[in-house]
Design an enzyme around this catalytic site. Structure first.
Site, PDB file in Angstrom:
ATOM      1  N   GLY A   1       2.621   2.595  -2.429  1.00 36.13           N
ATOM      2  CA  GLY A   1       2.971   3.065  -3.773  1.00 36.13           C
ATOM      3  C   GLY A   1       2.304   4.370  -4.168  1.00 36.13           C
ATOM      4  O   GLY A   1       1.212   4.704  -3.695  1.00 36.13           O
TER       5      GLY A   1
ATOM      6  N   GLY B   1       0.739  -1.254   0.000  1.00 38.37           N
ATOM      7  CA  GLY B   1       0.000   0.000   0.000  1.00 38.37           C
ATOM      8  C   GLY B   1       0.772   1.310   0.000  1.00 38.37           C
ATOM      9  O   GLY B   1       0.136   2.359   0.004  1.00 38.37           O
TER      10      GLY B   1
ATOM     11  N   CYS C   1      -1.002   3.682  -5.827  1.00 35.44           N
ATOM     12  CA  CYS C   1      -1.683   2.563  -5.189  1.00 35.44           C
ATOM     13  C   CYS C   1      -2.846   3.098  -4.355  1.00 35.44           C
ATOM     14  O   CYS C   1      -2.703   4.135  -3.709  1.00 35.44           O
ATOM     15  CB  CYS C   1      -0.660   1.879  -4.299  1.00 35.44           C
ATOM     16  SG  CYS C   1      -1.373   0.830  -3.085  1.00 35.44           S
TER      17      CYS C   1
HETATM   18  P1  5GP Z   1       6.236   3.866  -5.945  1.00 37.28           P
HETATM   19  O1  5GP Z   1       7.714   3.791  -6.100  1.00 37.28           O
HETATM   20  O2  5GP Z   1       5.552   4.374  -7.177  1.00 37.28           O
HETATM   21  O3  5GP Z   1       5.802   4.583  -4.708  1.00 37.28           O
HETATM   22  O4  5GP Z   1       5.730   2.364  -5.714  1.00 37.28           O
HETATM   23  C1  5GP Z   1       5.938   1.368  -6.686  1.00 37.28           C
HETATM   24  C2  5GP Z   1       5.274   0.090  -6.242  1.00 37.28           C
HETATM   25  O5  5GP Z   1       3.849   0.254  -6.099  1.00 37.28           O
HETATM   26  C3  5GP Z   1       5.360  -1.042  -7.252  1.00 37.28           C
HETATM   27  O6  5GP Z   1       6.638  -1.619  -7.297  1.00 37.28           O
HETATM   28  C4  5GP Z   1       4.270  -1.986  -6.763  1.00 37.28           C
HETATM   29  O7  5GP Z   1       4.696  -2.807  -5.714  1.00 37.28           O
HETATM   30  C5  5GP Z   1       3.224  -1.020  -6.233  1.00 37.28           C
HETATM   31  N1  5GP Z   1       2.093  -0.871  -7.177  1.00 37.28           N
HETATM   32  C6  5GP Z   1       2.122  -0.620  -8.499  1.00 37.28           C
HETATM   33  N2  5GP Z   1       0.879  -0.520  -9.003  1.00 37.28           N
HETATM   34  C7  5GP Z   1       0.035  -0.726  -7.985  1.00 37.28           C
HETATM   35  C8  5GP Z   1      -1.392  -0.771  -7.888  1.00 37.28           C
HETATM   36  O8  5GP Z   1      -2.148  -0.548  -8.825  1.00 37.28           O
HETATM   37  N3  5GP Z   1      -1.886  -1.054  -6.640  1.00 37.28           N
HETATM   38  C9  5GP Z   1      -1.090  -1.295  -5.580  1.00 37.28           C
HETATM   39  N4  5GP Z   1      -1.648  -1.617  -4.416  1.00 37.28           N
HETATM   40  N5  5GP Z   1       0.263  -1.224  -5.635  1.00 37.28           N
HETATM   41  C10 5GP Z   1       0.804  -0.960  -6.827  1.00 37.28           C
END
Ligand code: 5GP
Length: 347
Positions: free
Chosen positions: A186, A184, A189
């Protein structure tokens, strides 16, 4: 019902306490790290920062940019064998992971698993397999990892996502080498809003790293980094690797269309991703990701330099000569405000 009363923290809730240091300059900091993996028995040396397997991030162009800094890219699982044949030329395979979901448990013809197998057969020097699911707490996920370990004894298996110590241990025991930690956090996300589930990332990483270290495994801090300082904090908290999505999105390497100066970036569980890839939208599964329009940011190379510069500088502030030394050199102080907001420079 039970409530854990101790406060769990996020990156924004702490700062590194500066310490007297013998490092003469940032140039003396070594960002490369050597790992020996618990189950595959393989070793890997490089800068332990990874591009996420997301559309717009885990692309061939991104991999070619990241390999220049000796970083890893987990390739998006929707590339076809044809895409690989057309684009793999020039890839440093040691810095690449293939990716699959677990759909093959229900559908023996699942395209992501078939592609993964074909790609590994064509490019046997790829050392990593990432098995990416939003929720790795299902029993059948552990069974899947155990089977994959039997099938690929020499590959370094990345499994997740989880964010608790006991499940980190469980997946390592079932055969995974590196556990992807984050539920959660992301940038695109919406799991925490949709389901109310999650653990603040910094505390989660501290717990998972501790669990993994106890049995010779490794973890990735996946998601929630917004600034270079967050990447440094993840290493300070004990993450062996840090995975980035949003921080690498919106660049030339996203392979996305630029429309009116903007690039679309979306969560892999968003409606946008599900309709693009024809994933199951079966009436009982909600979307847990969102879509954002990012300003086109040009090439990613300067951003990589910025991130590495931040980590290097953090090391000099705490007296760590290598990333490996960061946890033992880290004292975090809790804070109520991490930045001066007067000009809203950081939003
Ligand atoms: P960020 O670096 O953008 O904060 O986080 C990246 C991570 O968010 C990804 O590697 C993956 O684990 C997670 N993520 C990507 N798309 C989604 C999504 O649609 N839902 C959720 N719950 N997590 C996501």
């Amino acid at each position: 019902m039970r409530i854990e009363q101790d406060i769990k923290l996020d990156y924004k809730d702490v700062l590194f306490k500066p310490k007297r240091s013998k490092l003469e300059s940032r140039r003396n900091v070594d960002l490369n790290r050597e790992f020996k993996f618990h189950n595959s028995g393989q070793t890997w040396t490089g800068v332990p920062i990874m591009a996420s397997n997301m559309d717009g991030v885990g692309t061939f162009s991104m991999a070619k940019a990241l390999q220049e800094q000796n970083m890893i890219t987990v390739m998006r699982k929707h590339y076809t064998v044809d895409d690989w044949q057309k684009n793999a030329k020039g890839l440093k395979l040691k810095n690449v992971s293939v990716c699959t979901g677990t759909g093959v448990i229900w559908d023996p013809d699942a395209p992501d698993f078939a592609t993964m197998k074909a790609v590994l057969a064509m490019y046997p020097d790829i050392p990593f397999i990432t098995v990416d699911v939003a929720n790795a707490y299902h029993e059948n996920y552990g069974d899947f990892i155990a089977k994959l370990r039997d099938e690929y004894p020499d590959k370094t298996i990345i499994a997740g996502n989880v964010i608790t110590g006991e499940m980190t241990e469980e997946l390592i025991i079932r055969g995974a080498d590196i556990i992807k930690c984050g539920i959660g956090p992301g940038s695109v996300c919406t799991t925490r809003l949709q389901t109310g589930v999650g653990v603040p990332q910094l505390s989660g990483i501290i717990e998972c790293a501790d669990a993994a270290n106890g049995i010779g495994g490794h973890i990735i801090a996946d998601g929630g980094c917004v600034y270079a300082g967050d990447v440094a904090k993840a290493f300070g908290a004990g993450a062996h690797f840090v995975m980035l999505g949003g921080m690498l999105a919106g660049y030339d390497e996203s392979e996305g269309d630029v429309v009116d100066g903007k690039i679309q970036f979306y969560g892999m569980s968003s409606d946008a991703a599900m309709s693009k890839h024809g994933s199951r939208k079966d009436g009982y599964r909600g979307a847990e990701g969102k879509v954002v329009q990012l300003p086109h940011r040009g090439p990613v190379a300067p951003q990589l330099v910025e991130i590495l510069g931040g980590v290097r500088s953090a090391c000099t502030y705490i007296g760590a000569r290598r990333i490996k030394d960061m946890p033992k050199c880290t004292t975090f102080v809790r804070c109520t405000q991490q930045v001066n907001q007067v000009f809203n420079a950081f939003g």
